[in-house]
Design a protein around this motif. Structure first.
Motif, PDB file in Angstrom:
ATOM      1  N   ASP A  34       0.867  -1.171   0.000  1.00  0.00           N
ATOM      2  CA  ASP A  34       0.000   0.000   0.000  1.00  0.00           C
ATOM      3  C   ASP A  34       0.907   1.225   0.000  1.00  0.00           C
ATOM      4  N   ASP A  35       0.411   2.357   0.439  1.00  0.00           N
ATOM      5  CA  ASP A  35       1.215   3.580   0.372  1.00  0.00           C
ATOM      6  C   ASP A  35       2.405   3.569   1.331  1.00  0.00           C
ATOM      7  N   ASP A  36       2.337   2.773   2.388  1.00  0.00           N
ATOM      8  CA  ASP A  36       3.373   2.830   3.431  1.00  0.00           C
ATOM      9  C   ASP A  36       4.199   1.561   3.572  1.00  0.00           C
ATOM     10  N   PHE A  37       3.587   0.387   3.406  1.00  0.00           N
ATOM     11  CA  PHE A  37       4.256  -0.869   3.707  1.00  0.00           C
ATOM     12  C   PHE A  37       4.239  -1.827   2.519  1.00  0.00           C
ATOM     13  N   THR A  38       5.188  -2.753   2.524  1.00  0.00           N
ATOM     14  CA  THR A  38       5.191  -3.866   1.577  1.00  0.00           C
ATOM     15  C   THR A  38       5.522  -5.151   2.337  1.00  0.00           C
ATOM     16  N   VAL A  39       4.942  -6.256   1.887  1.00  0.00           N
ATOM     17  CA  VAL A  39       5.269  -7.584   2.399  1.00  0.00           C
ATOM     18  C   VAL A  39       5.479  -8.487   1.195  1.00  0.00           C
ATOM     19  N   ALA A  40       6.633  -9.124   1.107  1.00  0.00           N
ATOM     20  CA  ALA A  40       6.957  -9.946  -0.054  1.00  0.00           C
ATOM     21  C   ALA A  40       7.423 -11.329   0.377  1.00  0.00           C
ATOM     22  N   ALA A  41       7.038 -12.334  -0.397  1.00  0.00           N
ATOM     23  CA  ALA A  41       7.594 -13.684  -0.272  1.00  0.00           C
ATOM     24  C   ALA A  41       8.508 -13.888  -1.467  1.00  0.00           C
ATOM     25  N   GLU A  42       9.742 -14.356  -1.220  1.00  0.00           N
ATOM     26  CA  GLU A  42      10.699 -14.457  -2.323  1.00  0.00           C
ATOM     27  C   GLU A  42      11.544 -15.714  -2.226  1.00  0.00           C
ATOM     28  N   VAL A  43      12.025 -16.151  -3.393  1.00  0.00           N
ATOM     29  CA  VAL A  43      12.989 -17.243  -3.489  1.00  0.00           C
ATOM     30  C   VAL A  43      14.229 -16.688  -4.173  1.00  0.00           C
ATOM     31  N   GLY A  44      15.380 -17.257  -3.867  1.00  0.00           N
ATOM     32  CA  GLY A  44      16.607 -16.733  -4.458  1.00  0.00           C
ATOM     33  C   GLY A  44      17.690 -17.781  -4.570  1.00  0.00           C
ATOM     34  N   SER A  45      18.687 -17.461  -5.384  1.00  0.00           N
ATOM     35  CA  SER A  45      19.844 -18.323  -5.560  1.00  0.00           C
ATOM     36  C   SER A  45      21.090 -17.448  -5.675  1.00  0.00           C
ATOM     37  N   MET A  46      22.149 -17.872  -5.004  1.00  0.00           N
ATOM     38  CA  MET A  46      23.398 -17.124  -4.981  1.00  0.00           C
ATOM     39  C   MET A  46      24.529 -18.027  -5.480  1.00  0.00           C
ATOM     40  N   ILE A  47      25.246 -17.574  -6.499  1.00  0.00           N
ATOM     41  CA  ILE A  47      26.361 -18.342  -7.039  1.00  0.00           C
ATOM     42  C   ILE A  47      27.553 -17.420  -7.214  1.00  0.00           C
ATOM     43  N   GLY A  48      28.768 -18.004  -7.264  1.00  0.00           N
ATOM     44  CA  GLY A  48      29.952 -17.175  -7.460  1.00  0.00           C
ATOM     45  C   GLY A  48      31.227 -17.912  -7.123  1.00  0.00           C
ATOM     46  N   ASN A  49      32.311 -17.171  -7.185  1.00  0.00           N
ATOM     47  CA  ASN A  49      33.637 -17.719  -6.874  1.00  0.00           C
ATOM     48  C   ASN A  49      33.940 -17.456  -5.404  1.00  0.00           C
ATOM     49  N   VAL A  50      33.427 -18.334  -4.541  1.00  0.00           N
ATOM     50  CA  VAL A  50      33.565 -18.173  -3.090  1.00  0.00           C
ATOM     51  C   VAL A  50      34.431 -19.319  -2.581  1.00  0.00           C
TER      52      VAL A  50
END
Length: 213
Positions: A59-75
């Motif tokens: 709405d004008d003030d708040f957000t609520v999100a559900a998310e999925v993610g993936s992290m890759i790299g040279n670690v």
């Protein structure tokens, strides 16, 4: 648990009002440091690419999100330890210990609050990481050069915070910090350090594209 309770409260408030919903995809680049309790202090670090997708109510003030993610790299990290010397064993022997975080995946919630054009958000959820580690021996004595390698997994909660700034109606720039406490799900006894987990800290900067209604 407090974060999920807060998310539920905010979501209820949004649903009770005039909340709207959209989808988003984000791409960010940053640095991660996966410190551990390993005896040899093998703490993989390096550049990562963080890709996420989510569904957000707002709405004008708040957000609520559900998310999925993936992290890759040279670690990765490597340390050379001299396990034998000519003066004591009659030959030199070196142990090359190495560890790398192959990838990690996450599932979580993100709660945002608008402060003028800037959105401040907190995040949290669960993360799973795949880790490859091993040892390469370089021996000049009676024992032949040998090596072993194993793939293991670690899982645990993560939490973080960040800000986003709108670049247009659909795009926004993001800056975020996250910390994950990951516990091994299995390990090989050959790795004699008693290492049981990792503390992963990540900074990223990127762009988010919002689409939908």
């Amino acid at each position: 648990m407090r974060m999920f309770a807060l998310a539920a409260a905010v979501a209820a408030a949004l649903f009770a009002g005039t909340a709207s919903a959209q989808n988003y995809v984000s791409l960010a680049v940053g640095n991660t440091d996966a410190g551990s309790t390993n005896t040899y202090n093998l703490s993989p670090s390096g550049t990562v690419v963080d890709i996420r997708a989510g569904h957000v109510f707002f709405d004008d003030d708040f957000t609520v999100a559900a998310e999925v993610g993936s992290m890759i790299g040279n670690v990765a990290a490597e340390q050379v330890i001299q396990t034998c010397k000519v003066t004591s064993c009659g030959y030199d022997e070196f142990d090359h210990e190495y560890r790398q975080m192959d990838w990690s995946g996450s599932l979580g919630l993100k709660i945002g609050h608008n402060v003028g054009p800037v959105q401040v958000f907190v995040s949290g959820g669960v993360r799973v990481a795949q880790v490859t580690e091993g040892s390469r021996y370089d021996s000049g004595g009676a024992y032949p050069t040998g090596s072993y390698e194993q793939t293991t997994y670690a899982a645990g909660p993560y939490y973080g915070a960040g800000i986003s700034y709108p670049l247009s109606d659909r795009f926004s720039a993001t800056l975020a910090y996250e910390r994950a406490n990951l516990t091994r799900m299995s390990w090989n006894s050959t790795w004699g350090s008693g290492d049981t987990g990792f503390q992963q800290e990540t900074w990223t900067a990127g762009v988010r594209w919002t689409f939908g209604k």
